[in-house]
Design a protein around this motif. Sequence first.
Motif, PDB file in Angstrom:
ATOM      1  N   ARG A 176       3.215   9.631 -10.130  1.00  0.00           N
ATOM      2  CA  ARG A 176       2.539   9.832 -11.417  1.00  0.00           C
ATOM      3  C   ARG A 176       1.874  11.163 -11.670  1.00  0.00           C
ATOM      4  O   ARG A 176       1.661  11.665 -12.594  1.00  0.00           O
ATOM      5  CB  ARG A 176       1.656   8.643 -11.721  1.00  0.00           C
ATOM      6  CG  ARG A 176       2.423   7.386 -11.911  1.00  0.00           C
ATOM      7  CD  ARG A 176       1.503   6.562 -12.327  1.00  0.00           C
ATOM      8  NE  ARG A 176       1.960   4.972 -12.648  1.00  0.00           N
ATOM      9  CZ  ARG A 176       1.801   3.903 -12.707  1.00  0.00           C
ATOM     10  NH1 ARG A 176       0.480   3.661 -12.405  1.00  0.00           N
ATOM     11  NH2 ARG A 176       2.504   2.836 -13.025  1.00  0.00           N
ATOM     12  N   SER A 177       1.091  11.669 -10.548  1.00  0.00           N
ATOM     13  CA  SER A 177       0.491  12.954 -10.376  1.00  0.00           C
ATOM     14  C   SER A 177       1.361  13.987 -10.531  1.00  0.00           C
ATOM     15  O   SER A 177       0.696  15.038 -10.997  1.00  0.00           O
ATOM     16  CB  SER A 177      -0.472  12.820  -9.190  1.00  0.00           C
ATOM     17  OG  SER A 177       0.515  13.259  -8.135  1.00  0.00           O
ATOM     18  N   GLN A 178       2.422  13.688 -10.422  1.00  0.00           N
ATOM     19  CA  GLN A 178       3.387  14.917 -10.519  1.00  0.00           C
ATOM     20  C   GLN A 178       4.043  15.113 -11.794  1.00  0.00           C
ATOM     21  O   GLN A 178       4.746  15.965 -12.157  1.00  0.00           O
ATOM     22  CB  GLN A 178       4.416  14.967  -9.240  1.00  0.00           C
ATOM     23  CG  GLN A 178       4.028  15.257  -7.932  1.00  0.00           C
ATOM     24  CD  GLN A 178       4.931  14.929  -6.933  1.00  0.00           C
ATOM     25  OE1 GLN A 178       5.969  14.732  -6.981  1.00  0.00           O
ATOM     26  NE2 GLN A 178       4.570  15.214  -5.925  1.00  0.00           N
ATOM     27  N   SER A 232       0.661  -0.991   0.090  1.00  0.00           N
ATOM     28  CA  SER A 232      -0.166   0.014  -0.050  1.00  0.00           C
ATOM     29  C   SER A 232       0.697   1.199   0.198  1.00  0.00           C
ATOM     30  O   SER A 232       0.490   2.260  -0.688  1.00  0.00           O
ATOM     31  CB  SER A 232      -0.927  -0.071   1.379  1.00  0.00           C
ATOM     32  OG  SER A 232      -1.797   1.119   1.281  1.00  0.00           O
ATOM     33  N   SER A 233       2.063   1.084   0.765  1.00  0.00           N
ATOM     34  CA  SER A 233       2.857   2.284   0.695  1.00  0.00           C
ATOM     35  C   SER A 233       3.480   2.711  -0.462  1.00  0.00           C
ATOM     36  O   SER A 233       3.539   3.783  -0.974  1.00  0.00           O
ATOM     37  CB  SER A 233       3.809   2.177   1.803  1.00  0.00           C
ATOM     38  OG  SER A 233       3.438   2.211   2.919  1.00  0.00           O
ATOM     39  N   ILE A 234       3.814   1.581  -1.109  1.00  0.00           N
ATOM     40  CA  ILE A 234       4.370   1.578  -2.632  1.00  0.00           C
ATOM     41  C   ILE A 234       3.511   2.031  -3.595  1.00  0.00           C
ATOM     42  O   ILE A 234       3.794   3.133  -4.264  1.00  0.00           O
ATOM     43  CB  ILE A 234       5.065   0.164  -2.993  1.00  0.00           C
ATOM     44  CG1 ILE A 234       6.222  -0.084  -2.213  1.00  0.00           C
ATOM     45  CG2 ILE A 234       5.418   0.384  -4.376  1.00  0.00           C
ATOM     46  CD1 ILE A 234       6.847  -1.485  -2.320  1.00  0.00           C
ATOM     47  N   GLU A 235       2.402   1.640  -3.507  1.00  0.00           N
ATOM     48  CA  GLU A 235       1.001   2.157  -4.299  1.00  0.00           C
ATOM     49  C   GLU A 235       1.111   3.411  -4.216  1.00  0.00           C
ATOM     50  O   GLU A 235       0.692   4.296  -5.323  1.00  0.00           O
ATOM     51  CB  GLU A 235      -0.119   1.110  -4.065  1.00  0.00           C
ATOM     52  CG  GLU A 235      -1.369   1.649  -4.985  1.00  0.00           C
ATOM     53  CD  GLU A 235      -2.390   0.873  -4.888  1.00  0.00           C
ATOM     54  OE1 GLU A 235      -3.532   1.321  -5.233  1.00  0.00           O
ATOM     55  OE2 GLU A 235      -2.096  -0.295  -4.506  1.00  0.00           O
ATOM     56  N   ASP A 236       0.859   3.884  -2.946  1.00  0.00           N
ATOM     57  CA  ASP A 236       0.711   5.531  -2.648  1.00  0.00           C
ATOM     58  C   ASP A 236       1.786   6.364  -3.288  1.00  0.00           C
ATOM     59  O   ASP A 236       1.524   7.494  -3.910  1.00  0.00           O
ATOM     60  CB  ASP A 236       0.793   5.755  -1.022  1.00  0.00           C
ATOM     61  CG  ASP A 236      -0.521   5.340  -0.593  1.00  0.00           C
ATOM     62  OD1 ASP A 236      -1.538   4.800  -1.403  1.00  0.00           O
ATOM     63  OD2 ASP A 236      -0.802   5.092   0.387  1.00  0.00           O
ATOM     64  N   ALA A 237       3.139   5.904  -3.046  1.00  0.00           N
ATOM     65  CA  ALA A 237       4.290   6.633  -3.584  1.00  0.00           C
ATOM     66  C   ALA A 237       4.164   6.711  -5.194  1.00  0.00           C
ATOM     67  O   ALA A 237       4.427   7.646  -5.800  1.00  0.00           O
ATOM     68  CB  ALA A 237       5.521   5.900  -2.939  1.00  0.00           C
ATOM     69  N   VAL A 238       3.701   5.522  -5.687  1.00  0.00           N
ATOM     70  CA  VAL A 238       3.902   5.558  -7.501  1.00  0.00           C
ATOM     71  C   VAL A 238       2.710   6.557  -7.745  1.00  0.00           C
ATOM     72  O   VAL A 238       2.840   7.405  -8.786  1.00  0.00           O
ATOM     73  CB  VAL A 238       3.422   4.078  -7.744  1.00  0.00           C
ATOM     74  CG1 VAL A 238       3.057   4.029  -9.321  1.00  0.00           C
ATOM     75  CG2 VAL A 238       4.640   3.262  -7.482  1.00  0.00           C
ATOM     76  N   GLN A 239       1.517   6.500  -7.210  1.00  0.00           N
ATOM     77  CA  GLN A 239       0.517   7.196  -7.547  1.00  0.00           C
ATOM     78  C   GLN A 239       0.722   8.863  -7.249  1.00  0.00           C
ATOM     79  O   GLN A 239       0.432   9.708  -8.327  1.00  0.00           O
ATOM     80  CB  GLN A 239      -0.777   7.086  -6.654  1.00  0.00           C
ATOM     81  CG  GLN A 239      -1.592   5.955  -6.929  1.00  0.00           C
ATOM     82  CD  GLN A 239      -2.396   5.759  -8.163  1.00  0.00           C
ATOM     83  OE1 GLN A 239      -2.604   6.865  -8.757  1.00  0.00           O
ATOM     84  NE2 GLN A 239      -2.871   4.689  -8.474  1.00  0.00           N
ATOM     85  N   ARG A 240       1.500   9.221  -6.093  1.00  0.00           N
ATOM     86  CA  ARG A 240       2.066  10.608  -6.212  1.00  0.00           C
ATOM     87  C   ARG A 240       2.997  10.738  -7.305  1.00  0.00           C
ATOM     88  O   ARG A 240       2.871  12.013  -7.617  1.00  0.00           O
ATOM     89  CB  ARG A 240       2.668  10.689  -4.625  1.00  0.00           C
ATOM     90  CG  ARG A 240       2.886  12.127  -4.229  1.00  0.00           C
ATOM     91  CD  ARG A 240       3.256  12.048  -2.668  1.00  0.00           C
ATOM     92  NE  ARG A 240       4.431  11.182  -2.310  1.00  0.00           N
ATOM     93  CZ  ARG A 240       3.996  10.207  -1.401  1.00  0.00           C
ATOM     94  NH1 ARG A 240       2.662   9.746  -1.037  1.00  0.00           N
ATOM     95  NH2 ARG A 240       4.734   9.291  -1.101  1.00  0.00           N
TER      96      ARG A 240
END
Length: 87
Positions: A27-29, A17-25
């Motif tokens: 990608r959003s940038q 979950s932590s890795i998924e959040d970091a990837v999403q963050r």
Amino acid sequence: MAGGWTSDGAVQDQIDSSIEDAVQRARSQLPKGESLQHCEECGAKIPEARRQAVPGVHLCVACQSEQDKQASHSGYNRRGSKDSQLR
């Protein structure tokens, strides 16, 4: 092996979950839209190879590197401290 009130695999789920959040963050940038021909910061020409490699790029490599150094990366700490777990 479960520990306390956690189920088997809970630690791995937390890591995933932590890795998924970091990837999403991240990608959003990423830049979006059409790449600029000249850097918005210094006005230097942005090489064609960079414009093709990073669609929507607005900064030259030097300015992007400087901006990346200054960016603060606040991550999520999903694990509480041991003190908070013991209370």
